[in-house]
Write an enzyme that holds these catalytic residues in place. Structure first.
Site, mmCIF file in Angstrom:
data_model
loop_
_atom_site.group_PDB
_atom_site.id
_atom_site.type_symbol
_atom_site.label_atom_id
_atom_site.label_comp_id
_atom_site.label_asym_id
_atom_site.label_seq_id
_atom_site.Cartn_x
_atom_site.Cartn_y
_atom_site.Cartn_z
ATOM 1 N N ALA A 60 0.863 -1.418 -0.018
ATOM 2 C CA ALA A 60 -0.400 -0.455 -0.216
ATOM 3 C C ALA A 60 0.952 1.036 0.053
ATOM 4 C CB ALA A 60 -0.759 -0.386 0.957
ATOM 5 N N VAL A 86 3.962 -1.322 3.721
ATOM 6 C CA VAL A 86 4.037 0.182 3.518
ATOM 7 C C VAL A 86 4.982 0.447 2.020
ATOM 8 C CG1 VAL A 86 4.459 2.145 4.036
ATOM 9 C CG2 VAL A 86 3.669 0.246 5.956
ATOM 10 N N LYS A 87 4.971 0.518 1.473
ATOM 11 C CA LYS A 87 5.336 1.007 -0.177
ATOM 12 C C LYS A 87 6.087 2.700 -0.516
ATOM 13 C CE LYS A 87 4.521 0.053 -5.193
ATOM 14 N NZ LYS A 87 3.260 -0.333 -6.003
ATOM 15 N N LEU A 88 6.992 2.449 -0.484
ATOM 16 C CA LEU A 88 7.747 3.870 -0.329
ATOM 17 C C LEU A 88 8.689 4.555 -1.292
ATOM 18 C CD1 LEU A 88 9.192 3.103 3.762
ATOM 19 C CD2 LEU A 88 7.457 5.423 2.499
#
Length: 218
Positions: A60, A86-88
């Site tokens: 996400a 968590v997509k960064l």
């Protein structure tokens, strides 16, 4: 190699899950917009539904581009469901955020990676996944699959545990090439995964078996 589906479409995720080969899902703001999911609360509920269907890691993506915003948003996303990764983005603040979340035991996917140097920094910061974009490199006449191979080689040489998630996969050939390059994961549209089933000799052989059966059994 693990198969992730790159979509926010629930019907496609269900179909991939029923096929029996789905290991996870990747999403981004563009994919959410394509499904008409508007508003933060609705998007968060959609992520939870994706996790419920997929049963595997679901990347996400944060919208914030500054470190503090990434941390706030990432902590909220990680709290939605245990499957959330968590997509960064692979920026200076993104790498800082990867390091922060790694220290907190929160899994991350460092995305928009286009060089071995970026992949190295992501691994050093403790990223769970790193996402080199194969198709987008091919679009500008660079070799996306070669980048995947170079990252895999570098990680194995130095013993990094970060998984190489080949992203921006456009077709079935990309999947095969990334598999040969040693990618841990390929994320692609459902059509590319289903394309692995296609072979004219399979179709011809099945038709021959059925024809012979009906000759004997009517």
């Amino acid at each position: 190699m693990k198969f992730f589906i790159d979509t926010a479409n629930l019907d496609q995720i269900r179909e991939a899950h029923l096929l029996g080969v789905l290991d996870g899902v990747t999403t981004n703001p563009s994919l959410m917009a394509r499904e008409g999911i508007k508003g933060t609360d609705n998007q968060y509920r959609h992520y939870v539904e994706i996790c419920r269907i997929a049963g595997g890691d679901v990347s996400a993506e944060v919208i914030a581009t500054d470190f503090e915003g990434m941390i706030r948003e990432g902590e909220t996303l990680a709290g939605l469901d245990p499957h959330i990764v968590v997509k960064l983005p692979c920026t200076a603040d993104g790498i800082r955020a990867v390091k922060y979340f790694s220290g907190k035991g929160i899994r991350t996917n460092c995305t928009l990676v286009f060089s071995v140097g970026q992949a190295l920094l992501a691994a050093k910061a403790g990223a769970t996944y790193v996402s080199p974009f194969v198709g987008r490199l091919d679009d500008i006449c660079e070799d996306g699959v070669a980048l995947v191979a170079d990252i895999v080689k570098m990680y194995r040489y130095y013993g990094y545990t970060t998984q190489v998630l080949a992203a921006s996969i456009r077709n079935t050939k990309h999947i095969i090439e990334c598999m040969k390059a040693g990618a841990d994961v390929a994320t692609s549209p459902l059509a590319a995964i289903k394309g692995l089933l296609n072979h004219p000799l399979t179709d011809a052989g099945l038709q021959k078996f059925l024809s012979d059966y009906h000759k004997v059994n009517g």
